[in-house]
Design an enzyme around this catalytic site. Sequence first.
Site, PDB file in Angstrom:
ATOM      1  N   HIS A  72       0.844  -1.187   0.000  1.00  0.00           N
ATOM      2  CA  HIS A  72       0.000   0.000   0.000  1.00  0.00           C
ATOM      3  C   HIS A  72       0.883   1.242   0.000  1.00  0.00           C
ATOM      4  O   HIS A  72       1.759   1.395   0.852  1.00  0.00           O
ATOM      5  CB  HIS A  72      -0.918   0.016   1.224  1.00  0.00           C
ATOM      6  CG  HIS A  72      -2.123  -0.846   1.069  1.00  0.00           C
ATOM      7  ND1 HIS A  72      -3.272  -0.687   1.815  1.00  0.00           N
ATOM      8  CD2 HIS A  72      -2.372  -1.876   0.240  1.00  0.00           C
ATOM      9  CE1 HIS A  72      -4.164  -1.594   1.451  1.00  0.00           C
ATOM     10  NE2 HIS A  72      -3.634  -2.329   0.503  1.00  0.00           N
ATOM     11  N   TYR A 201      -9.474   5.686   6.754  1.00  0.00           N
ATOM     12  CA  TYR A 201      -9.674   6.125   8.128  1.00  0.00           C
ATOM     13  C   TYR A 201     -10.744   7.224   8.111  1.00  0.00           C
ATOM     14  O   TYR A 201     -10.533   8.278   7.512  1.00  0.00           O
ATOM     15  CB  TYR A 201      -8.378   6.679   8.713  1.00  0.00           C
ATOM     16  CG  TYR A 201      -7.336   5.636   9.028  1.00  0.00           C
ATOM     17  CD1 TYR A 201      -7.121   5.224  10.342  1.00  0.00           C
ATOM     18  CD2 TYR A 201      -6.549   5.075   8.021  1.00  0.00           C
ATOM     19  CE1 TYR A 201      -6.159   4.280  10.650  1.00  0.00           C
ATOM     20  CE2 TYR A 201      -5.588   4.125   8.316  1.00  0.00           C
ATOM     21  CZ  TYR A 201      -5.404   3.731   9.635  1.00  0.00           C
ATOM     22  OH  TYR A 201      -4.443   2.783   9.930  1.00  0.00           O
ATOM     23  N   PRO A 293      -4.633   0.561  18.391  1.00  0.00           N
ATOM     24  CA  PRO A 293      -4.317   0.083  17.036  1.00  0.00           C
ATOM     25  C   PRO A 293      -4.460   1.126  15.939  1.00  0.00           C
ATOM     26  O   PRO A 293      -4.128   0.836  14.783  1.00  0.00           O
ATOM     27  CB  PRO A 293      -5.319  -1.065  16.838  1.00  0.00           C
ATOM     28  CG  PRO A 293      -6.470  -0.730  17.738  1.00  0.00           C
ATOM     29  CD  PRO A 293      -5.856  -0.058  18.933  1.00  0.00           C
ATOM     30  N   LYS A 297       0.949   0.271  14.976  1.00  0.00           N
ATOM     31  CA  LYS A 297       2.325   0.262  15.467  1.00  0.00           C
ATOM     32  C   LYS A 297       2.699  -0.967  16.307  1.00  0.00           C
ATOM     33  O   LYS A 297       3.886  -1.225  16.511  1.00  0.00           O
ATOM     34  CB  LYS A 297       2.571   1.517  16.312  1.00  0.00           C
ATOM     35  CG  LYS A 297       2.614   2.785  15.490  1.00  0.00           C
ATOM     36  CD  LYS A 297       3.911   2.883  14.726  1.00  0.00           C
ATOM     37  CE  LYS A 297       3.861   3.925  13.643  1.00  0.00           C
ATOM     38  NZ  LYS A 297       3.807   3.406  12.297  1.00  0.00           N
ATOM     39  N   TYR A 385       3.611   6.960   9.938  1.00  0.00           N
ATOM     40  CA  TYR A 385       2.830   5.768   9.603  1.00  0.00           C
ATOM     41  C   TYR A 385       3.709   4.692   8.953  1.00  0.00           C
ATOM     42  O   TYR A 385       3.571   3.503   9.263  1.00  0.00           O
ATOM     43  CB  TYR A 385       1.684   6.142   8.652  1.00  0.00           C
ATOM     44  CG  TYR A 385       0.599   5.095   8.550  1.00  0.00           C
ATOM     45  CD1 TYR A 385      -0.576   5.217   9.295  1.00  0.00           C
ATOM     46  CD2 TYR A 385       0.732   3.977   7.742  1.00  0.00           C
ATOM     47  CE1 TYR A 385      -1.573   4.259   9.226  1.00  0.00           C
ATOM     48  CE2 TYR A 385      -0.248   3.002   7.657  1.00  0.00           C
ATOM     49  CZ  TYR A 385      -1.401   3.152   8.405  1.00  0.00           C
ATOM     50  OH  TYR A 385      -2.384   2.190   8.337  1.00  0.00           O
TER      51      TYR A 385
END
Length: 391
Positions: A72, A201, A293, A297, A385
């Site tokens: 991704h 998200y 979550p 991480k 990220y």
Amino acid sequence: MRTTVGIIGAGPAGLLLARLLTDAGIDSVVLESRDRPYVEQRQRAGILEQGTVDVLRAAGAAERMDREGLRHDGIELRYDRTRHRVDFPALTGGRSVMVYAQTEVCKDLIALQLKDGGPLLFEAEALAVEDAATDRPRVRFRHEGREDVLDCDYVVGCDGFWGVARKAVPADLSRTFERTYPFAWLGILADVPPSHDELVYARHDRGFALLSMRSPSVSRLYLQVPEGTAPESWTDDEIWAELERRFETDDDWRLARGPITQKSVTPMRSYVHEPMRHGRLFLAGDAAHIVPPTGAKGLNLAVGDVVTFARALIHRRETGSAELLDAYSATCLRRVWQAERFSYDMTTLLHRAPDATPFEDRLQLARLARITSSRAAETELAEAYTGFPVD
């Protein structure tokens, strides 16, 4: 039984550490309290940072990941019915993440360990870590109905929050930092192709939602729900209807429905134990720290811990210096606290607290608007990220 490194726990951290040590010619024994099917089936993380992917490749454990994993190059943020894509490679100099479930990582590492690694004992329950402050620590464990002792030069506790390793650190030397959030995630697995090719998200007035995936044919989705929610209290139709509401946009995007095969609820908390080392005992992964979550991480932090330990032990063997081993806790904690910060930021950015005020709602929207309109703010998110470097 005697070995150089006794590893408690056959999750991805313990298994990867065993692999790294095998590659370096250092012997180890892995003790896992559960049976092999349980380890290979427990659902956990699914996002691998660029650094984790690189480590698995270097360890010869990435053949199936590279074949079946889903690279991704970004995520999508949604709020106020709008969509914004964060382009990871463009913002980070080429870094990305990999969607590849923890269950699959464990399967790959177990197969390698059983093929050419040291002993891996399933249904071997660690009972206590003894003499951690000496140069001959030991692990008492129960296996096949009898108690035994594993004598080690070092013990690495990869046995999670409820394991025995952390309990061996004297209380007067321990400091803990914790935050419990007043909401949880209702997660589902569904036999339906993902409705988007990257993670989504979504911040919504009704609560957070996440669109993720396990494969091209299996979707993984989450809803923010009140703390203490029972998964069976939501019907399938209620889950799909709520997901549709929280992912709604002003364009023609639609959420695809399918059979729900699994429901679970994940509590949300942040936790750090300091120090991460006591004598010859080293804590790794959830034994030392937990993150909500939202930032993806948890598994990646555990990988950073065991890479740090393996490097330090190899350095000790090659130079005779214990400098890196002595610095293990401080080295790991620098990365841990950055991950805690990012996970907290993502959680508070996207979740609506039960007692949220209109002022706080507007602040969330302002924070999202800043990320989606400022390359500097967007870069900060992308760099965090895709992963903090392992020192």
